[in-house]
Write a protein that holds these residues in place. Structure first.
Motif, PDB file in Angstrom:
ATOM      1  N   LEU A 150       0.762  -1.118  -0.247  1.00 16.43           N
ATOM      2  CA  LEU A 150       0.276  -0.076   0.191  1.00 16.43           C
ATOM      3  C   LEU A 150       0.895   1.216   0.037  1.00 16.43           C
ATOM      4  CD1 LEU A 150      -2.912  -1.219   2.299  1.00 16.43           C
ATOM      5  CD2 LEU A 150      -2.473  -1.553   0.131  1.00 16.43           C
ATOM      6  N   PHE A 151       1.983   1.623   0.836  1.00 21.19           N
ATOM      7  CA  PHE A 151       2.625   3.261   0.695  1.00 21.19           C
ATOM      8  C   PHE A 151       4.035   2.563   0.374  1.00 21.19           C
ATOM      9  CE2 PHE A 151      -0.544   2.635   3.881  1.00 21.19           C
ATOM     10  CZ  PHE A 151      -1.190   3.192   3.962  1.00 21.19           C
ATOM     11  N   LYS A 152       4.584   1.345   0.044  1.00 23.03           N
ATOM     12  CA  LYS A 152       6.362   1.545  -0.653  1.00 23.03           C
ATOM     13  C   LYS A 152       6.753   2.457  -1.744  1.00 23.03           C
ATOM     14  CE  LYS A 152      10.597  -1.297  -0.777  1.00 23.03           C
ATOM     15  NZ  LYS A 152      11.388  -0.281   0.095  1.00 23.03           N
ATOM     16  N   ASP A 153       7.334   3.160  -2.039  1.00 23.67           N
ATOM     17  CA  ASP A 153       7.831   3.522  -3.034  1.00 23.67           C
ATOM     18  C   ASP A 153       6.845   4.110  -3.474  1.00 23.67           C
ATOM     19  OD1 ASP A 153      10.590   2.958  -2.712  1.00 23.67           O
ATOM     20  OD2 ASP A 153       9.924   0.959  -3.121  1.00 23.67           O
ATOM     21  N   ARG A 154       6.052   5.060  -2.977  1.00 22.51           N
ATOM     22  CA  ARG A 154       4.891   5.740  -4.078  1.00 22.51           C
ATOM     23  C   ARG A 154       4.554   6.785  -5.153  1.00 22.51           C
ATOM     24  NH1 ARG A 154       0.064   7.105   0.330  1.00 22.51           N
ATOM     25  NH2 ARG A 154       1.735   8.797   1.118  1.00 22.51           N
ATOM     26  N   ASP A 155       3.910   6.198  -5.827  1.00 19.05           N
ATOM     27  CA  ASP A 155       4.814   7.949  -7.273  1.00 19.05           C
ATOM     28  C   ASP A 155       3.390   7.231  -8.539  1.00 19.05           C
ATOM     29  OD1 ASP A 155       5.855   8.982  -9.532  1.00 19.05           O
ATOM     30  OD2 ASP A 155       7.005   7.876 -10.511  1.00 19.05           O
ATOM     31  N   VAL A 156       3.316   8.570  -9.230  1.00 15.64           N
ATOM     32  CA  VAL A 156       2.107   8.291  -9.597  1.00 15.64           C
ATOM     33  C   VAL A 156       2.703   7.941 -11.212  1.00 15.64           C
ATOM     34  CG1 VAL A 156      -0.022   9.862 -11.377  1.00 15.64           C
ATOM     35  CG2 VAL A 156       1.698  10.611  -8.825  1.00 15.64           C
ATOM     36  N   ASP A 157       2.946   6.547 -10.686  1.00 18.65           N
ATOM     37  CA  ASP A 157       3.030   5.511 -12.037  1.00 18.65           C
ATOM     38  C   ASP A 157       2.160   5.212 -12.984  1.00 18.65           C
ATOM     39  OD1 ASP A 157       1.500   3.698 -10.406  1.00 18.65           O
ATOM     40  OD2 ASP A 157       4.269   2.924 -10.111  1.00 18.65           O
ATOM     41  N   GLN A 158       2.179   4.289 -14.118  1.00 21.98           N
ATOM     42  CA  GLN A 158       0.980   3.434 -14.735  1.00 21.98           C
ATOM     43  C   GLN A 158      -0.026   3.159 -14.204  1.00 21.98           C
ATOM     44  OE1 GLN A 158       0.553   4.758 -18.011  1.00 21.98           O
ATOM     45  NE2 GLN A 158      -1.163   3.355 -18.066  1.00 21.98           N
ATOM     46  N   ARG A 159       0.612   1.849 -12.818  1.00 17.81           N
ATOM     47  CA  ARG A 159      -0.321   1.446 -12.022  1.00 17.81           C
ATOM     48  C   ARG A 159      -1.839   2.188 -11.517  1.00 17.81           C
ATOM     49  NH1 ARG A 159       3.480  -1.302  -7.261  1.00 17.81           N
ATOM     50  NH2 ARG A 159       0.650  -1.593  -6.035  1.00 17.81           N
ATOM     51  N   ILE A 160      -0.735   3.584 -10.816  1.00 16.73           N
ATOM     52  CA  ILE A 160      -1.414   3.872 -10.711  1.00 16.73           C
ATOM     53  C   ILE A 160      -2.858   5.219 -11.919  1.00 16.73           C
ATOM     54  CG2 ILE A 160      -1.934   6.377  -8.908  1.00 16.73           C
ATOM     55  CD1 ILE A 160      -0.632   3.997  -7.437  1.00 16.73           C
ATOM     56  N   ILE A 161      -2.417   5.120 -12.741  1.00 16.28           N
ATOM     57  CA  ILE A 161      -2.986   6.341 -13.789  1.00 16.28           C
ATOM     58  C   ILE A 161      -3.962   4.705 -13.768  1.00 16.28           C
ATOM     59  CG2 ILE A 161      -2.951   6.462 -16.146  1.00 16.28           C
ATOM     60  CD1 ILE A 161      -0.025   7.909 -14.778  1.00 16.28           C
ATOM     61  N   ASN A 162      -4.002   3.319 -13.884  1.00  9.62           N
ATOM     62  CA  ASN A 162      -4.851   2.871 -14.856  1.00  9.62           C
ATOM     63  C   ASN A 162      -5.780   1.964 -13.677  1.00  9.62           C
ATOM     64  OD1 ASN A 162      -3.338   2.250 -16.942  1.00  9.62           O
ATOM     65  ND2 ASN A 162      -2.100  -0.225 -16.188  1.00  9.62           N
ATOM     66  N   SER A 163      -5.405   2.261 -12.517  1.00 11.82           N
ATOM     67  CA  SER A 163      -6.892   2.927 -11.339  1.00 11.82           C
ATOM     68  C   SER A 163      -6.773   3.767 -11.754  1.00 11.82           C
ATOM     69  CB  SER A 163      -5.315   2.494  -9.772  1.00 11.82           C
ATOM     70  OG  SER A 163      -6.464   2.042  -8.648  1.00 11.82           O
ATOM     71  N   MET A 164      -6.706   4.821 -11.408  1.00 15.88           N
ATOM     72  CA  MET A 164      -7.610   5.905 -12.023  1.00 15.88           C
ATOM     73  C   MET A 164      -8.766   5.891 -12.766  1.00 15.88           C
ATOM     74  SD  MET A 164      -5.643   8.248 -10.154  1.00 15.88           S
ATOM     75  CE  MET A 164      -6.397   9.763  -9.605  1.00 15.88           C
ATOM     76  N   ASN A 165      -7.901   5.251 -13.334  1.00 19.37           N
ATOM     77  CA  ASN A 165      -9.018   5.315 -15.743  1.00 19.37           C
ATOM     78  C   ASN A 165     -10.561   4.060 -14.968  1.00 19.37           C
ATOM     79  OD1 ASN A 165      -8.272   6.997 -16.451  1.00 19.37           O
ATOM     80  ND2 ASN A 165      -5.915   6.034 -17.360  1.00 19.37           N
ATOM     81  N   THR A 166     -10.028   3.034 -13.822  1.00 18.84           N
ATOM     82  CA  THR A 166     -10.911   2.038 -13.710  1.00 18.84           C
ATOM     83  C   THR A 166     -11.731   2.384 -12.473  1.00 18.84           C
ATOM     84  OG1 THR A 166      -8.695   0.635 -14.109  1.00 18.84           O
ATOM     85  CG2 THR A 166     -11.233  -0.850 -12.561  1.00 18.84           C
ATOM     86  N   VAL A 167     -11.298   3.278 -11.465  1.00 24.08           N
ATOM     87  CA  VAL A 167     -12.315   3.999  -9.730  1.00 24.08           C
ATOM     88  C   VAL A 167     -12.118   4.921  -9.824  1.00 24.08           C
ATOM     89  CG1 VAL A 167     -12.136   3.346  -7.394  1.00 24.08           C
ATOM     90  CG2 VAL A 167     -12.183   0.960  -9.060  1.00 24.08           C
ATOM     91  N   ALA A 180     -14.232  -6.096 -14.625  1.00 28.76           N
ATOM     92  CA  ALA A 180     -13.748  -7.149 -13.448  1.00 28.76           C
ATOM     93  C   ALA A 180     -12.251  -7.253 -13.692  1.00 28.76           C
ATOM     94  CB  ALA A 180     -14.567  -7.672 -13.407  1.00 28.76           C
ATOM     95  N   ARG A 181     -11.873  -7.588 -14.549  1.00 29.59           N
ATOM     96  CA  ARG A 181     -11.024  -8.083 -15.687  1.00 29.59           C
ATOM     97  C   ARG A 181      -9.657  -7.355 -15.168  1.00 29.59           C
ATOM     98  NH1 ARG A 181     -11.839 -10.100 -21.488  1.00 29.59           N
ATOM     99  NH2 ARG A 181     -12.830  -8.157 -20.635  1.00 29.59           N
ATOM    100  N   LEU A 182      -9.773  -5.158 -15.138  1.00 29.65           N
ATOM    101  CA  LEU A 182      -9.667  -4.689 -14.825  1.00 29.65           C
ATOM    102  C   LEU A 182      -8.979  -4.016 -13.127  1.00 29.65           C
ATOM    103  CD1 LEU A 182     -10.392  -1.597 -17.575  1.00 29.65           C
ATOM    104  CD2 LEU A 182      -8.898  -3.814 -18.240  1.00 29.65           C
ATOM    105  N   PHE A 183      -9.449  -4.986 -12.798  1.00 30.29           N
ATOM    106  CA  PHE A 183     -10.215  -4.111 -11.209  1.00 30.29           C
ATOM    107  C   PHE A 183      -8.875  -5.397 -10.311  1.00 30.29           C
ATOM    108  CE2 PHE A 183     -11.512  -4.700  -6.829  1.00 30.29           C
ATOM    109  CZ  PHE A 183     -11.997  -3.432  -6.664  1.00 30.29           C
ATOM    110  N   ASN A 184      -7.960  -3.690  -9.946  1.00 29.34           N
ATOM    111  CA  ASN A 184      -7.016  -4.600  -8.819  1.00 29.34           C
ATOM    112  C   ASN A 184      -6.607  -4.306  -7.977  1.00 29.34           C
ATOM    113  OD1 ASN A 184      -4.228  -4.752  -7.362  1.00 29.34           O
ATOM    114  ND2 ASN A 184      -3.611  -5.219  -9.556  1.00 29.34           N
ATOM    115  N   PHE A 185      -7.608  -5.163  -6.275  1.00 25.06           N
ATOM    116  CA  PHE A 185      -8.117  -4.473  -5.381  1.00 25.06           C
ATOM    117  C   PHE A 185      -6.639  -3.483  -4.424  1.00 25.06           C
ATOM    118  CE2 PHE A 185      -8.709  -4.840  -1.054  1.00 25.06           C
ATOM    119  CZ  PHE A 185      -9.635  -3.826  -0.834  1.00 25.06           C
ATOM    120  N   ALA A 186      -5.070  -3.901  -4.505  1.00 27.64           N
ATOM    121  CA  ALA A 186      -4.393  -3.402  -4.585  1.00 27.64           C
ATOM    122  C   ALA A 186      -3.953  -2.309  -4.544  1.00 27.64           C
ATOM    123  CB  ALA A 186      -2.680  -4.679  -3.444  1.00 27.64           C
ATOM    124  N   ASP A 187      -3.979  -2.284  -5.823  1.00 30.04           N
ATOM    125  CA  ASP A 187      -3.667  -1.093  -6.601  1.00 30.04           C
ATOM    126  C   ASP A 187      -4.626  -0.066  -6.038  1.00 30.04           C
ATOM    127  OD1 ASP A 187      -1.766  -1.983  -8.057  1.00 30.04           O
ATOM    128  OD2 ASP A 187      -2.113  -2.083  -9.697  1.00 30.04           O
TER     129      ASP A 187
END
Length: 303
Positions: free
Chosen positions: A79-96, A121-128
């Motif tokens: 949840l908290f290590k080495d946080r950055d506005v990377d592609q996984r975060i952008i993907n998450s924000m485009n999903t939720v 649901a295939r795009l939904f990554n709960f941890a992200d």
């Protein structure tokens, strides 16, 4: 709300909270000097005011919560290590959509709206999603300072059993533990809206990790119910939901740009972690230790 974030003026915080004294914060800073494992030198007066306020202005509780808060940010690496506005975060924000609402609730609290933008649901990554949620909330709170209360709204529209099946139990447990024990807010209400027929199955997953105070805050609203608007004005919601705010897609795009404009905030926040080797009692804290602790440091507020 959006734009480059600057620390909230301390004078404004003391005006908002006349029961918080500069001497209270000075004493906390002195105490931090005796806790070499904590990132005391990196914590600002605003950080301490927010924590003190979230702990109902109790110095003793604040000390416990500060320790646990940064310990969990260190141990809960997903949840908290080495946080950055990377592609996984952008993907998450485009999903939720994780949208701080601009209009306060009926009682003057601040509310965050969470709901699916893409139902696949295939795009939904709960941890992200949880990692992204914490990033949004951290930046929002840094921009606004203390809140009299905090409300979470979770829109279950478009959610399916396939989404529920992707809830990682360990991440769920860590999230609820962090929320109940040391998140730096006065949590007041949790609303599930557009509750589906399988809402009972979701609650069965959640309940083992929830204490009674949190359970008592939960309000479940069926599709078409107007009950929510007794708590939060309808105008606060996105246009897609009949409110006066922007539509959900535009809100999501703006939030992505907001986080990208404030990458430096996360670079600095990533440094605020615990060094277990320097803990005064010499005993390193582990996740197993934490989950075996009974009781609660931080009292949840129930209206």
């Amino acid at each position: 709300m959006l734009g480059a974030v600057q620390p909230f003026l301390l004078e404004k915080e003391y005006e908002k909270n006349p029961d918080i004294l500069q001497d209270d914060i000075r004493k906390l800073k002195e105490w931090l000097k005796t806790q070499p494992h904590l990132p005391g030198e990196l914590l600002t007066d605003l950080d301490l005011i927010i924590t003190f306020h979230s702990c109902d202005n109790s110095a003793q509780v604040t000390k416990q919560v500060l320790d646990l808060h940064y310990t969990l940010r260190t141990l809960f690496t997903t949840l908290f290590k080495d946080r950055d506005v990377d592609q996984r975060i952008i993907n998450s924000m485009n999903t939720v959509l994780l949208a701080p609402l601009p209009t306060p609730t009926v009682k003057g609290y601040r509310a965050v709206f969470c709901g699916l933008l893409d139902p696949d649901a295939r795009l939904f990554n709960f941890a992200d999603v949880i990692r992204t949620t914490m990033m949004v909330l951290d930046l929002w709170q840094y921009a606004e300072g203390t809140w009299p209360g905090f409300v979470i709204i979770i829109d279950m529209n478009q959610a399916s059993l396939a989404h529920i099946a992707k809830l990682d139990i360990m991440i769920l447990r860590q999230t609820l533990y962090f929320l109940q024990e040391c998140m730096l807010v006065r949590l007041k209400e949790v609303h599930f809206i557009n509750a589906p027929s399988f809402m009972d199955k979701l609650m069965m997953l959640l309940k083992p990790f929830m204490k009674k105070p949190l359970l008592d805050m939960i309000h479940i609203h069926e599709t078409g119910s107007q009950e929510l608007y007794k708590f939060i004005p309808k105008k606060a919601f996105p246009k897609d939901l009949g409110g006066d705010y922007k539509n959900k897609k535009d809100i999501g795009d703006d939030l992505i740009h907001w986080l990208q404009d404030n990458k430096q905030f996360y670079i600095e926040e990533n440094k605020r972690r615990v060094n277990e080797a320097l803990r005064p009692d010499g005993k390193k804290t582990t996740i197993e230790d934490l989950f075996s602790i009974q009781g609660s440091f931080k009292k949840l507020d129930i209206d």
